[in-house]
Design an enzyme around this catalytic site. Structure first.
Site, short mmCIF file in Angstrom:
data_model
loop_
_atom_site.label_atom_id
_atom_site.label_comp_id
_atom_site.label_asym_id
_atom_site.label_seq_id
_atom_site.Cartn_x
_atom_site.Cartn_y
_atom_site.Cartn_z
N HIS A 170 0.72 -1.22 0.18
CA HIS A 170 -0.02 0.05 -0.04
C HIS A 170 0.81 1.17 -0.07
CE1 HIS A 170 0.64 -0.21 4.57
NE2 HIS A 170 0.47 1.15 4.26
N ASP A 235 -9.80 -7.37 -1.66
CA ASP A 235 -10.88 -6.59 -1.85
C ASP A 235 -10.62 -5.31 -0.60
OD1 ASP A 235 -11.94 -7.31 -4.04
OD2 ASP A 235 -13.20 -8.78 -3.21
N SER A 311 4.52 1.83 8.61
CA SER A 311 3.96 0.82 7.75
C SER A 311 5.04 0.65 6.73
CB SER A 311 2.59 1.01 7.00
OG SER A 311 2.50 2.34 6.46
#
Length: 378
Positions: A170, A235, A311
C-alpha cells in the site's frame, strides 16, 4: 539463613524466565529457526501492460475490520487461486509495466483469502507509549537499525539484499493504481550531517556530526503481488500487502535476510520487533517490540505502538541457526496497519503484520535472487 541465597537464586531464575531471558526447557535450550520444505514459485509468462496514471494518494496506513476469527473461518485458496494471487506486476523507472503469471510447484496451497469490512480510525498507541526513538550515529548506523530505510512516499522499508528493499504494497499501490511519486520512487538512508559540511575529513574533531540526514537512491523497479490488486484476492484485507523494490545501485550496508514466519508460540518470548519512521516523530527512527496476541496463516496480530509512516517496516525476530551454530535475525513479516476486530460484540483494535509464509518466501526470494535454487532454505 543458609537457605536464603538459594531462595534468592530461585526467585531470580523465575524472574528471568518471566522476561524471556531464561528458558524453562533447560539451560541449553535455544529458540531455533525451524526447517521448512519450501515450494517453488516460477514465472510462466509475461504480458506488457499500459502505463499507469500514478494518480492514487499515498496512504500511510491500511485498515480492515476482518479479524482473526474472520480470517480463520475463510478457506485457504485453491491451487489456481494461489497462482493468481502470487502472480505479480512489475513497474519500471521509465513508467512501463508488466504482469507475470507464475507456476507453483511442490505445494499446492498457501496464503489466505481476505474478507471485507468497514474501518474505523484510531491512534495506534496502546496505553503508555512504549516506542523508543533511536538517536546517535553509533546506533542508527549499526545493525539492525541500519537496515531500516525511508520511502519517498512516506513509508518505511527494510534492506533484505544488496539492492533490494521490502515494504508494504500500500506504500506504492492503493489496490487500483500506483500512488503519486511512485514513478520517481526513492529510498532514503540516514547519514551523519557534519557541522563543517565536509565529507570524510581526516580530523574527526573538525567534523563532528550535528544531526542525521537522508541520502536518497532511486528505485529501478518494483514488484507487487496480484493478490494485493483489487479484483483478485484483496478487496479490503491485508494478506498480500507486501512489495519488493530494486534499487538502481547497491546500498553497501549490511542487510537482514527474510525467513519463513514460525508459529507465534515458537517466537522467543512470543515477541516481535520492528523499527520505522513514525510520522509523529519526524526524522527519528523509532524502535518497538511487543507480544503477538493472535495469528492466522497470513497475519500476526499485535499491539505494538505505531503511527502512520511505520507501515512497511520489516518485522523480525532473533533465533538460533542450527546449521551455522549462531544467532541470526530474520524478517518474518511486514508491518501493514490497523484493524478493528469484533471480539464478542466488543470492538478491539490491533496492529497487523503480514506473515512471510513458505509461498511468499519463495516468491520474494525469487524476486531477489532470480534463481529458485537459491531459495531452498527459509
Amino acid at each position: 539463613m543458609a537457605g536464603i541465597p538459594g531462595l534468592l537464586l530461585l526467585l531470580l531464575l523465575l524472574l528471568l524466565c518471566a522476561v524471556g531471558q531464561v528458558s524453562p526447557y533447560g539451560a541449553h535450550w535455544k529458540p531455533t529457526w525451524p526447517a521448512y520444505r519450501l515450494p517453488v514459485v516460477l514465472p510462466q509468462s509475461t504480458l506488457n501492460l499500459g502505463k499507469p496514471d500514478f494518480g492514487a494518494e499515498a496512504k500511510l496506513e491500511v485498515s480492515s475490520s476482518c479479524g482473526p476469527q474472520c480470517h480463520k473461518g475463510t478457506p485457504l485458496p485453491t491451487y489456481e487461486e494461489a497462482k493468481r494471487y502470487l502472480s505479480y506486476e512489475t513497474l519500471y523507472a521509465n513508467g512501463s509495466r508488466t504482469e507475470t503469471q507464475v507456476g507453483i510447484y511442490v505445494l499446492s496451497s498457501g496464503g489466505g483469502q481476505e474478507s471485507s469490512g468497514k474501518s474505523r480510525r484510531k491512534r495506534q498507541i496502546y496505553g503508555y507509549d512504549s516506542r523508543f526513538s533511536i538517536f546517535g550515529k553509533d546506533f542508527l548506523l549499526n545493525y539492525p537499525f541500519s537496515t531500516s530505510v525511508k520511502l519517498s512516499t512516506g513509508c518505511t522499508g527494510t534492506l533484505v539484499a544488496e539492492k533490494h528493499v521490502l515494504t508494504a504494497a500500500h506504500c506504492i499501490h492503493d489496490g487500483k493504481t500506483y500512488v503519486k511519486g511512485t514513478q520517481k520512487l526513492r529510498v532514503g538512508f540516514l547519514k551523519p550531517k557534519f557541522k563543517d559540511g565536509g565529507r570524510g575529513a581526516n580530523d574527526s574533531s573538525s567534523a563532528m556530526p550535528e544531526k542525521m540526514k537522508f541520502q536518497w537512491i532511486r528505485v529501478k523497479r518494483t514488484h507487487v503481488p496480484k493478490g494485493w490488486i483489487k479484483g483478485n484476492a484483496n478487496d479490503i484485507g491485508m494478506d498480500y500487502d507486501y512489495a519488493l523494490l530494486e534499487l538502481k545501485k547497491p546500498h553497501k550496508r549490511k542487510f537482514m535476510k527474510i525467513g519463513v514466519s514460525p508459529p507465534a508460540k515458537q517466537l522467543p518470548g512470543g515477541r516481535i520487533h520492528f523499527s520505522g519512521y513514525d510520522n509523529d516523530r519526524p526524522g527519528n527512527l523509532v524502535y518497538r517490540f511487543c507480544d503477538v496476541k493472535d495469528e492466522t496463516y497470513d497475519l500476526l496480530y499485535q499491539q505494538c505502538d505505531a503511527q502512520p509512516g511505520a507501515s512497511g517496516s520489516g518485522v523480525y525476530v532473533r533465533m538460533w541457526k542450527r546449521q551455522q551454530q549462531k544467532w541470526e535475525r530474520k524478517i518474518i513479516g511486514i508491518f501493514s496497519g490497523h484493524q478493528w476486530v469484533d471480539m464478542n460484540g466488543s470492538p478491539q483494535d490491533f496492529n497487523v503484520a503480514v506473515r512471510i509464509t513458505p509461498l511468499k518466501y519463495a516468491q520474494i526470494c525469487y524476486w531477489i535472487k532470480g534463481n529458485y535454487l537459491d531459495c531452498r532454505e527459509g
